[in-house]
Write an enzyme that holds these catalytic residues in place. Structure first.
Site, PDB file in Angstrom:
ATOM      1  N   TYR A 168       9.533  20.351   2.834  1.00 29.59           N
ATOM      2  CA  TYR A 168       9.331  19.985   4.237  1.00 29.59           C
ATOM      3  C   TYR A 168       9.457  21.227   5.107  1.00 29.59           C
ATOM      4  CZ  TYR A 168       9.247  15.087   5.739  1.00 29.59           C
ATOM      5  OH  TYR A 168       8.854  13.836   6.083  1.00 29.59           O
ATOM      6  N   VAL A 227      -3.625  -4.728   3.614  1.00 25.50           N
ATOM      7  CA  VAL A 227      -2.705  -5.199   2.585  1.00 25.50           C
ATOM      8  C   VAL A 227      -1.907  -6.330   3.206  1.00 25.50           C
ATOM      9  CG1 VAL A 227      -0.762  -4.573   1.120  1.00 25.50           C
ATOM     10  CG2 VAL A 227      -2.583  -2.915   1.567  1.00 25.50           C
TER      11      VAL A 227
END
Lengths: 644, 592
Positions: B512, B308
């Site tokens: 998490y 990218v």
């Protein structure tokens, strides 16, 4: 199936020691015991106020709401009406455990147990393991079921050891006994209808009730894998419904794990001994009623020997399911929507159920009488001289120990003493005359005579049956060798597999474990020197003849029984026959054969054996069930039946 | 270190970020936790609010939680010098023709060992642990620094021509083994470092978009936009070091996604160089119905399809007002119920995070020394109020931290709405300060792992996303599984196993997990660690959690891709790869 239950050499099985809990009862006040300070340790993840919120939690659960809505849409009945119905079901079902009732039972049962039994032995290490398990995870207690006594006894033991009292799934028939039913309810029993197959609402309330208790971890849930009391002392094919329910919270990740604790309760003498025999012979079971129970008071004056209760190793559902159930399958639908379990899950639950029943069997304590009953049944006609019986019993003691039986033989006593004290405890079942011990059966003339004698024989078989799981695999092999056309291993295996398959309604034989069972049988027979095996052939040794004869004789009544059922279906049965007609008809057929002297095993009169044989034939496709207007009819396929 | 930089292209100063960063740990070299001579923990440097402060309760927490001791040290065994100059690093396998062509097009490159090692790893535990022990596996043979999109086009063409393996490198903060060089790769491996492509090319104030080179680092992008009065609002925890291109390549998520969206919501246009050529859309329309969105092949492609180079993304005027906040709940269950309700009412603040009790205690241990008796008195009073007066059990209570953004009036209104919901679940407002500290810790927590590693403690975090109804179950089961696995694998001390809910969505949340243990007495701690993490991931999947919410798959989680996507899904991705990069030039072997 699972290595958890596998022991290569049964001799090496380690078992815990027992303690007699009645001993203390005999030496201290029952009242003080009933009023003792009772503070059991609880599950570490227990939800606060779980007990008082239980019913509300169930009634407000998403699961129930979903089903209520669905039923309301299907039937057009307003949702709150169905919700009311659910509430009523829950009322009828729920336990109302209270400590005062428990204390009342603690007191009265102490008195009763002391009167009935010499001792109640419990393995304390098992209790310690259970205590540990209760703190870690929700626990499910799975006792064997041989007597009405079982669940009171379980609660009594847990109370004695200061453990959380279980809530127990009990059959609705208890509810018939009004007062007792309520008492049991207050001691922790909850009641379920015997059959509610299609009733979605009932099923939902029931399964949600059980699951809520598990998730909250407020108390161990107790139920009988076998579903009902075994009248024959053989373990029954496990029922899967409740096991499915208690495993579900694990599959869905609602709990980290569930511990299943198999408990083996062995009675030296079963309270219901003759009751069962009568029932199997076709005298219908008396409906449970309170007055009936009080009539049973006369049993209080009898000696029922000792009880052994063995709390097995807790089995983690998580470890059992490892690699067998992919829990991801539960990811794609909201967990409260009821779903049929997948084939994978069904299969897992079924395998687990068998393993658990096997675990119960393994820790069943066998009394010397069990061996004596086996020997006497094999020598029905002449009986045995007392010395012969003792000698044979000592031989059988050795063999059963080699096979891993959990034998409770008092080694400090002389064998003759052991034998005579066993005989005296079971004096109702034996006849001793002229130093000869035999079962009281002598060529009956009338059907009534026959039936009376059969009651005794069936009582005896219920003791022999306790040892069946020990000898079953070697016995299957011995019989397989006997019927195989050659000594080729392959041939023998085929016969073994055929027999095993045919008898799998009769005994606990884990599905898909044929090879494993065969190997175990070979190992045991080989180990005791009864069998010589080369690469291709297997041969019974001279010294092994006795063992093999004993084993074949043990299985013989069953094989005869299946043959008779086939004979009946081939020779006598008209084109088709309804299930209801089958039992009386085959009974008449067998009575005729016995009276005519062409059949010697009275135990073939047991409806249990007849039903199992029919179920096996159905399963094997020898007969077919066709739904006609009235009930099922059973046309036979003679070709297959004839092979038997 | 020696850089072979050709003169035509000037290399921007940030090529030297490498100089100010640790080579075998997290973040800036000057910032680290240590236990000073008095045995007190302190955080060095000047970069963070916590820098230069003493943390009096950290030692007790650390020793108490892990059974660790300051007497038992496990410092990194190898100094940098050893690695670089004593041939621990394999000499580069250079593709001479490629290097020659590279020289002729004037793109800077280096095959210096330090440059190569620096780009051979991300921040997985096993990667850092190996570095600390001086173990280096396969590393890139060459590092190149393209300066712009056209440079990348040239590099990719040359790579195809000479059959060289390219591995794009952005900020190096991967935690999925994505940067690890496949040991089986026989071609020369070239690390394509995008750090020089770090300019904002234009800002369009009418459409509120900015066109940015993909190598820009998060904090630089935010700073430069702020100078113009704008922000992207994209703040992943790694934003100090991670790059725009990396965010696109991994489907990153930012702390403030509730206002600004995740990377897929922020991106308007992407330019990517692939072996087949450049892929991009023809306009900047805000939404299109033109078949499957090709951006979604690019986002999450993890460097397997191309590089990218430029991204047009949404920008917003900088918020007028920011306010932190925190709420204490009596227990985790209540906290989750509150977050669920906030999500249901779609009134989540810019950020809302819920820590479990263990993390609350951990956060407490990181409180700096208080400056006055008054503050300490106030703290005592607060504690008394919450635990004694309100009856919260200090071993069950948990904290949510909040960040509100917007215009002042609306923020205050919003704040009230959220606190009202919290109150319904027994939540008590616990002040701005606790909230702010919570977010500050996000940035320093990664440094703490290095401290642990100095004292036989290793750990890691990993994440998942999960439907709301499974949040509590997954938290309980995964934490329990970690504890169990540690025990079964011979870990001698109880591990730290904790979690937090970091993002809320309409249909679920991001969770998490943090897990660390004292590895004294273990012969192969990293192996044990990996087995436990593996088991934890299995548990996550079995409990309805996703393979990853935003860390990506890399090579670490590849084995679960097939069951995650189905066979057909895998085939689709595979066929895209086969078309775009038939010779596997982008050969990092991530994902598939």
């Amino acid at each position: 199936m699972s290595s958890l239950f596998q022991h290569r050499d049964p001799m090496l099985k380690k078992r815990d020691d027992f303690e007699d809990i009645l001993e203390e009862r005999r030496n201290s006040s029952d009242l003080r015991y009933a009023l003792k300070c009772y503070t059991p340790v609880v599950y570490k993840g227990v939800t606060p106020n779980a007990a008082s919120l239980l019913k509300t939690t169930v009634l407000q659960s998403d699961q129930l709401h979903y089903v209520v809505d669905q039923l309301s849409k299907e039937t057009g009945v307003a949702a709150d009406v169905i919700q009311e119905e659910a509430s009523a079901i829950l009322e009828e079902m729920a336990h109302r455990q209270q400590l005062s009732t428990v204390r009342f039972f603690a007191f009265t049962l102490s008195k009763a147990f002391k009167a009935l039994f010499r001792s109640i032995h419990v393995n304390e290490e098992g209790i310690q393991r259970l205590q540990q398990a209760i703190q870690e995870h929700p626990v499910v207690l799975l006792p064997s079921h041989r007597s009405y006594m079982d669940f009171l006894l379980m609660s009594y033991i847990l109370y004695t050891y200061d453990l959380v009292l279980p809530v127990i799934a009990a059959g609705m028939d208890f509810m018939g006994m009004k007062f007792v039913g309520e008492m049991l309810r207050m001691s922790g029993a909850f009641f379920i209808r015997r059959s509610f197959g299609g009733d979605k609402l009932y099923w939902t309330v029931f399964s949600e009730y059980v699951k809520t208790m598990l998730r909250n971890g407020m108390a161990p849930v107790e139920f009988f894998l076998e579903g009902t009391r075994s009248r024959t002392s053989k373990s029954l094919t496990p029922k899967l419904g409740l096991l499915n329910i208690v495993m579900d919270p694990f599959f869905k990740g609602e709990v980290f794990d569930v511990s299943l604790v198999p408990v083996s309760i062995s009675y030296e003498r079963i309270l219901e001994e003759t009751l069962y025999a009568r029932e199997l012979l076709g005298v219908p079971k008396p409906k449970e009623s309170t007055s009936g129970l009080f009539k049973a008071r006369k049993v209080l004056s009898e000696d029922y020997g000792s009880i052994h209760v063995y709390f097995g190793q807790p089995v983690s559902v998580r470890s059992l399911a490892q690699g067998k159930v992919n829990r991801c399958h539960f990811n794609l639908m909201p967990r409260h929507i009821p779903r049929r379990p997948s084939d994978e899950t069904q299969c897992f639950v079924n395998d687990s159920a068998y393993s658990l029943v096997r675990a119960q069997e393994e820790n069943m304590v066998l009394k010397p009488w069990v061996l004596l009953a086996s020997l006497l049944l094999q020598n029905q006609s002449q009986g045995l001289l007392l010395d012969e019986l003792t000698e044979q019993a000592v031989w059988l003691r050795g063999l059963s120990r080699e096979y891993g039986a959990f034998l409770n033989w008092p080694d400090h006593m002389a064998p003759s003493e052991v034998v005579s004290s066993s005989l005296s405890l079971h004096r109702d079942l034996v006849k001793i005359s002229g130093g000869r011990v035999q079962l009281p059966c002598s060529s009956p003339i009338t059907e009534e005579e026959l039936m009376n004698q059969a009651v005794v024989v069936l009582s005896c078989t219920s003791y022999r049956n306790q040892a069946l799981h020990v000898f079953l695999r070697p016995a299957l092999l011995a019989s397989a060798i006997h019927i195989a056309t050659s000594a080729k291993k392959e041939e023998v295996y085929n016969s073994f597999s055929f027999l095993r398959n045919m008898l799998s309604n009769e005994f606990i034989l884990c599905p898909g474990a044929t090879l494993q069972d065969f190997e175990e049988a070979c190992y045991l027979l080989g180990k005791t020197g009864a069998l010589q095996m080369s690469q291709q052939e297997m041969q019974v040794t001279d010294s092994g003849q006795k063992t093999v004869n004993f084993l074949t004789a043990m299985l013989d009544p069953f094989l005869q029984g299946y043959q008779v059922v086939c004979r009946y279906l081939c020779e006598e049965a008209t084109e088709a026959l309804t299930e209801k007609q089958f039992i009386p008809a085959i009974r008449t057929f067998i009575v005729r054969l016995i009276l005519a002297g062409s059949l010697r095993y009275y135990e073939l009169l047991s409806s249990d054996l007849q039903k199992n044989a029919l179920a096996a034939l159905l399963r094997l496709g020898a007969i077919r069930k066709i739904k006609v207007y009235v009930g099922g009819k059973l046309p036979t396929q003679k070709a297959v039946a004839a092979r038997l | 270190s020696i850089l072979l930089i050709l003169s035509q292209c000037s290399v921007n100063s940030s090529v030297f970020t490498q100089e100010i960063m640790k080579w075998n740990g997290w973040g800036y070299s000057d910032s680290r936790f240590l236990f000073n001579k008095k045995g007190q923990a302190e955080f060095t440097g000047k970069r963070y609010r916590l820098s230069g402060m003493i943390l009096p309760s950290l030692k007790d927490w650390f020793e108490g939680t892990f059974g660790a001791s300051l007497q038992h040290k496990s410092p990194a065994t190898v100094s940098a010098i050893y690695i670089y100059f004593f041939n621990a690093v394999q000499p580069p396998t250079l593709n001479e023709a490629f290097v020659e062509d590279l020289k002729s097009v004037g793109i800077p490159f280096s095959h210096d060992a330090e440059d190569r090692v620096f780009r051979a790893h991300g921040h997985c535990l096993h990667e850092i642990f190996a570095l600390r022990e001086g173990k280096v596996g396969r590393v890139p043979d060459l590092v190149v620094w393209p300066n712009c999109h056209n440079d990348v086009v040239k590099i990719v063409e040359l790579a195809c021509k000479h059959s060289v393996c390219l591995i794009p490198y952005g900020g190096g903060t991967s935690v999925s083994s994505a940067l690890e060089c496949p040991p089986e790769e026989t071609r020369s491996i070239v690390s394509l470092d995008t750090s020089q492509m770090n300019r904002i090319l234009w800002i369009d104030e009418k459409n509120l978009t900015a066109h940015v080179e993909a190598g820009i680092i998060g904090q630089d992008l935010e700073r430069l936009l702020n100078e113009n009065g704008y922000c992207t609002g994209h703040e992943p925890d790694s934003m100090e070091f991670s790059s725009l291109g990396g965010w696109v390549a991994t489907r990153a998520s930012g702390m403030k996604k509730n206002i600004y969206g995740n990377i897929e919501d922020l991106v308007v246009h992407i330019k990517m160089v692939t072996p087949r050529g450049v892929i991009e859309k023809s306009c900047l329309g805000p939404r299109m119905s033109t078949g499957p969105d090709i951006h979604h092949f690019i986002m999450g492609s993890e460097g397997t399809l191309g590089v990218v180079t430029e991204v047009t993304m949404k920008i917003r005027p900088m918020p007028e007002y920011q306010k932190y906040g925190s709420v204490v709940f009596p227990n985790f269950e209540q906290g989750v119920a509150c977050l669920r309700e906030v999500a249901r009412q779609r009134c989540a603040p810019a950020s809302i995070r819920l820590m479990d009790n263990e993390q609350f205690q951990f956060g407490h241990a990181l409180k700096p020394q208080v400056s006055s008796i008054f503050t300490s008195f106030l703290d005592g009073l607060k504690k008394f109020y919450i635990t004694k007066f309100k009856g919260f059990d200090p071993h069950h209570l948990c904290v949510a931290t909040l960040l509100f953004e917007g215009n002042r009036e609306k923020v205050l209104q919003h704040e009230k709405q959220v606190y009202d919901i919290a109150a319904k679940f027994g939540g008590l407002a616990a002040g701005e300060d606790n909230g702010q500290r919570g977010y500050m810790l996000t940035f320093v927590i990664a440094y703490l792992r290095d401290l642990g590693m100095d004292y036989y403690v290793i750990g890691e975090s990993f994440e998942t996303s999960v439907p709301w109804d499974r949040v509590l179950d997954i938290c309980r089961n995964v934490k329990e599984r970690i504890i169990r696995e540690c025990k079964e694998r011979g870990v001698q001390f109880p591990p730290l196993s904790t979690c937090r809910v970091t993002q809320t969505y309409d249909a679920g949340a991001c969770v998490y997990f943090y897990f660390a243990f004292n590895y004294r007495g273990l012969s192969d701690p990293v192996h044990v660690y990996e087995r436990v993490e593996h088991a934890a991931r299995e548990e996550i999947l079995a409990n309805g959690g996703s393979l990853s919410h935003h860390h990506g798959v890399g090579k670490l989680r590849k084995e679960w891709m097939r069951e995650t996507l189905s066979n057909v899904g895998m085939g689709m991705l595979k066929s895209v790869k086969d078309y775009v990069d038939p010779n596997n030039i982008f050969g990092n072997r991530n994902l598939l």
